[in-house]
Design an enzyme around this catalytic site. Structure first.
Site, short mmCIF file in Angstrom:
data_model
loop_
_atom_site.label_atom_id
_atom_site.label_comp_id
_atom_site.label_asym_id
_atom_site.label_seq_id
_atom_site.Cartn_x
_atom_site.Cartn_y
_atom_site.Cartn_z
N ASP A 135 0.84 -1.18 0.00
CA ASP A 135 0.00 0.00 0.00
C ASP A 135 0.88 1.24 0.00
O ASP A 135 1.93 1.27 0.66
CB ASP A 135 -0.90 -0.01 1.24
CG ASP A 135 -1.89 1.14 1.24
OD1 ASP A 135 -2.57 1.31 0.22
OD2 ASP A 135 -1.95 1.87 2.23
N GLU A 185 -0.24 18.69 7.17
CA GLU A 185 0.26 19.51 6.07
C GLU A 185 0.66 20.90 6.56
O GLU A 185 1.71 21.44 6.19
CB GLU A 185 -0.80 19.63 4.97
CG GLU A 185 -1.10 18.34 4.23
CD GLU A 185 -2.14 17.50 4.96
OE1 GLU A 185 -2.54 17.86 6.09
OE2 GLU A 185 -2.56 16.47 4.38
N PHE A 225 -9.57 27.00 7.87
CA PHE A 225 -9.95 26.34 6.62
C PHE A 225 -11.38 25.82 6.73
O PHE A 225 -11.81 25.35 7.77
CB PHE A 225 -9.00 25.18 6.34
CG PHE A 225 -9.37 24.37 5.12
CD1 PHE A 225 -8.93 24.75 3.87
CD2 PHE A 225 -10.18 23.23 5.22
CE1 PHE A 225 -9.27 24.02 2.74
CE2 PHE A 225 -10.53 22.49 4.11
CZ PHE A 225 -10.07 22.89 2.86
N ALA A 283 -14.56 23.75 4.14
CA ALA A 283 -14.83 23.07 2.87
C ALA A 283 -15.45 24.03 1.86
O ALA A 283 -15.35 23.80 0.64
CB ALA A 283 -15.77 21.88 3.11
N GLN A 284 -16.09 25.08 2.36
CA GLN A 284 -16.72 26.04 1.44
C GLN A 284 -15.69 26.97 0.80
O GLN A 284 -15.67 27.18 -0.41
CB GLN A 284 -17.78 26.87 2.17
CG GLN A 284 -19.05 26.10 2.55
CD GLN A 284 -18.80 25.15 3.71
OE1 GLN A 284 -17.97 25.42 4.58
NE2 GLN A 284 -19.52 24.03 3.72
N THR A 285 -14.81 27.52 1.62
CA THR A 285 -13.83 28.48 1.09
C THR A 285 -12.60 27.79 0.52
O THR A 285 -11.94 28.32 -0.36
CB THR A 285 -13.37 29.45 2.19
OG1 THR A 285 -12.69 28.72 3.21
CG2 THR A 285 -14.56 30.17 2.79
N SER A 334 -7.34 29.02 4.04
CA SER A 334 -7.12 29.44 5.42
C SER A 334 -6.15 30.61 5.38
O SER A 334 -5.50 30.86 4.36
CB SER A 334 -6.53 28.30 6.27
OG SER A 334 -5.26 27.93 5.77
N ASP A 336 -4.49 -3.29 6.86
CA ASP A 336 -4.94 -3.08 8.24
C ASP A 336 -6.43 -2.82 8.35
O ASP A 336 -6.98 -2.85 9.44
CB ASP A 336 -4.17 -1.92 8.88
CG ASP A 336 -4.34 -0.61 8.11
OD1 ASP A 336 -5.05 -0.61 7.08
OD2 ASP A 336 -3.75 0.39 8.53
N ASP A 374 -9.34 -4.50 3.50
CA ASP A 374 -8.17 -5.27 3.06
C ASP A 374 -8.33 -6.76 3.33
O ASP A 374 -7.55 -7.57 2.81
CB ASP A 374 -6.90 -4.79 3.78
CG ASP A 374 -6.50 -3.39 3.38
OD1 ASP A 374 -6.65 -3.06 2.18
OD2 ASP A 374 -6.04 -2.62 4.24
#
Length: 719
Positions: free
Chosen positions: A342, A383, A408, A410-412, A415, A555, A559
């Protein structure tokens, strides 16, 4: 403006993870203490019912019984003892009997020492489960805080738990059985199982919800649904396996035992035919000499060490914190030709990391780095933290941000920070930042498009950084290149696997463009992009149809089908119960890259068995030159030409061969437990090396050893 976050169960749990991991346990050869502990088992294995399972050593034991009976009877028969026309010392029969018994005991000792190492680990595992008490919730309400359950909780012995029971475990308590967390998050000390001191996080939901009986909760409180029946927990199975109670002979081991048994039968017939032939020429050979010849003809060395080699192979996996559910799995690992790995967490670190700042439109690089740092100071994601780390490497200094943090969403999809003077900084997806810049007003140039396209083609994720000054004018400063970072040293390890003839395939849910870039950087031979569970199974079936043996790691519950289908399925201990049930190995450290080590251990097992088989057969050839001339040299003086070792007498020659035959088993026990050192090479080069080192060594060693023993015996008056 500086910001603070409220402590959560997860943050308090993770705060306990600051201890460094200790070094791995390293396997060693047997010590004096292990030798003493193995002695009772050595003598118990003399039981013919146990010896019968090892045909070669069973023949040796029956020979020892016969020679012992003859030695007891000889004083009552009268007359000198002769063999092949030569008189032998009166003590000769007793000495042959003694060394035959020692040969059997040395073989049993090898197996007992190998088993003893597993039993020592089993004892420590037993201590992990002794005296556990479970706090059982009889009527659990899923939404309830277990701290408020009060009288609904009752204490009972963990041995009385059954499948589906709900238990509450407080900080400091032991997990009473295998299960899955259905509420809460906690740090768990798994050192009793894995040997590692650093705790790990376990939490409800996702693929890290499984807990193992015998581990200790260090912080917080969790509610666990028991997923095992009494006596059948993972810990119970592990104890049985490392003790050898469930160790079954592998197909190769069975085949080799059949070969050894066949050779033993053939040589028994040959030896039985010698005396009638000799009697017709008045050179009858005594029974002790015939038995000595038989023992030296049959491959006693590999017959004595075969069980120890198999047990030690599984033990080496345990030392690497890998539990093999059967010897077949270890053996299959040595024959693997295709590895499925993986991408996330195996080939890459699992979280995208900032790797580069790319300035555009003439923007000052320092301005880009500073803006990226400011927009990431309140970003809790991996990140965001990697951007801060890279900015500090570039020379930027972390400081509190005097402004309003824009988190941050999900709409804009951005950040950043709004400063008191009216200026702003933003970091986010290219299209979102472009729209923010255009509303500035401002423009995004073709240079930005080129930078974004270049990052995307490399399989990375571009984050655009822009600022808006106090006058309201916006401009783009550059791009942050986020990438899945390939773990250090993997390209070299994959090259090593390639030299073994093993093909590596990366499996990922990423798009083909990203998958291609990561595969090229990691150095794998092929990749499967946008993979679903069905795609994994189809790939395994395709490889197996082409004659390949396939290994893979996993895991998650998704799988499990592929793990069950693969020839070697390695489940992570941190994974779901479904994954651990489906695999035939469990990695207690949950390190997917360990699959490479598992393959090496499997190959080492096969090479050790092959090397010692080669040595054993070559070893027998040299012993013929000691015994065969000695048997008939009294009647046929011309056979002296074959006495190339110039041994002292027929009786000392035969006894020297028998003594060497016993001592070489003891000398090879450490090698059988440690294993022959494995080097990545093709099958043909490994075969040539085995023939050179162990084939030639098996011929030379007896000439030196038998001659040395004969010289020592010649100092005795009777010889």
């Amino acid at each position: 403006m500086s910001t603070t976050t409220r402590p959560t169960a997860e943050s308090s749990a993770r705060s306990t993870l600051e201890a460094d991991r200790p070094m791995k346990r390293v396997g060693t050869t047997f010590s004096a203490a292990q030798l003493i502990e193995a002695l009772p088992g050595t003598f118990r294995k003399l039981d013919p019912r146990q010896m019968f399972r090892t045909p070669v050593m069973f023949i040796v034991e029956m020979g020892a019984v016969l020679i012992t009976a003859i030695a007891i009877a000889e004083p009552f028969l009268g007359g000198p003892v002769t063999s092949g026309g030569s008189e032998v010392p009166a003590s000769f029969t007793w000495l042959i009997a003694l060394w035959l018994w020692l040969t059997v005991l040395f073989a049993n000792l090898a197996e007992s020492v190998a088993e003893g190492r597993g039993k020592a680990q089993a004892s420590s595992l037993r201590r992990a489960r002794t005296g556990m008490t479970a706090r059982v919730v009889r009527e659990y309400v899923p939404a309830a805080d277990p701290g408020a359950l009060g009288s609904a909780i009752t204490d009972m012995p963990s041995s009385d738990l059954d499948l589906g029971d709900i238990v509450v475990i407080e900080a400091g308590g032991l997990v009473p059985g295998d299960g899955e967390i259905i509420w809460g998050i906690a740090s768990v000390d798994e050192s009793a199982i894995t040997g590692e001191s650093a705790p790990v996080i376990r939490e409800s939901g996702g693929d890290r919800s499984a807990v193992t009986g015998g581990t200790r909760v260090l912080s917080d409180r969790i509610v666990v649904r028991i997923m095992s029946r009494p006596g059948d927990t993972f810990l119970d199975r592990m104890i049985r396996l490392v003790e050898g109670a469930e160790r079954q002979k592998t197909p190769n081991e069975v085949a080799l035992n059949i070969l050894l048994a066949t050779l033993s039968i053939v040589f028994t017939v040959v030896v039985l035919a010698i005396n009638p032939i000799g009697s017709s020429s008045n050179v009858a050979v005594s029974v002790p000499v015939l038995v000595a010849l038989l023992v030296c003809l049959i491959p006693t060395t590999i017959g004595a060490l075969l069980a120890a080699i198999g047990i030690a192979g599984m033990d080496r996996l345990v030392q690497h914190n890998v539990l093999a559910m059967s010897g077949r799995a270890v053996e299959a690992a040595g024959d693997v030709t295709t590895l499925l790995l993986d991408k996330t967490g195996t080939i890459t670190y699992g979280n995208r990391r900032a790797s580069e700042f790319i300035s555009v439109d003439g923007a000052d690089r320092n301005d880009l780095v500073t803006a990226a740092l400011q927009s990431s100071l309140s970003d809790p994601t991996p990140e965001g933290k990697s951007i801060i780390d890279l900015a500090e490497i570039e020379g930027s200094v972390r400081a509190d941000v005097a402004g309003t943090v824009v988190p941050f969403s999900a709409q804009t999809r951005m950040s950043g920070v709004d400063f008191p003077d009216g200026s702003s900084v933003r970091k986010g997806a290219g299209s979102a930042v472009r729209a923010w810049v255009a509303a500035g007003p401002g423009t995004a140039t073709a240079e930005l498009d080129d930078a974004v396209s270049r990052v995307s083609q490399l399989g990375g994720t571009p984050l655009v950084v822009a600022i808006r000054d106090a006058a309201g004018v916006a401009r783009v400063l550059g791009v942050i290149h986020l990438k899945d970072v390939v773990k250090d040293g993997l390209p070299e390890r994959f090259a090593e696997l390639r030299s073994m003839g093993i093909r590596t395939v990366m499996i990922t849910g990423d798009n083909p463009l990203t998958a291609k870039a990561i595969a090229a950087e990691a150095g794998v031979d092929d990749y499967l992009a946008e993979a679903t569970p069905e795609d994994k199974m189809c790939l395994i079936r395709k490889e197996q149809a082409g004659g390949a043996l396939v290994a893979m790691t996993g895991d998650g519950t998704n799988d499990a089908p592929a793990l069950a289908l693969a020839d070697v399925g390695v489940a992570m201990n941190s994974g779901t119960s479904a994954a651990k049930e489906a695999g035939n190995m469990v990695d207690l450290d949950s390190d997917p890259t360990k699959l490479i080590d598992i393959v090496r251990i499997g190959k080492q097992l096969l090479i050790t068995r092959g090397a010692l088989t080669t040595f054993s057969i070559a070893n027998d050839v040299a012993k013929y030159f000691a015994i065969v001339p000695a048997m008939f040299i009294g009647a046929f003086p011309g056979l002296a030409a074959l006495n190339i070792m110039h041994l002292n007498s027929p009786s000392s020659a035969i006894l020297s061969a028998v003594i060497f035959n016993a001592l070489i088993i003891v000398a090879l026990i450490p090698l059988s437990l440690r294993g022959v050192k494995y080097r990545a090479a093709s099958a043909s080069s490994l075969l040539n090396r085995n023939l050179l080192v162990y084939g030639l060594g098996g011929i030379v060693a007896p000439f030196i050893g038998i001659k040395a023993i004969d010289l020592a015996l010649s100092l005795l008056p009777v010889f």
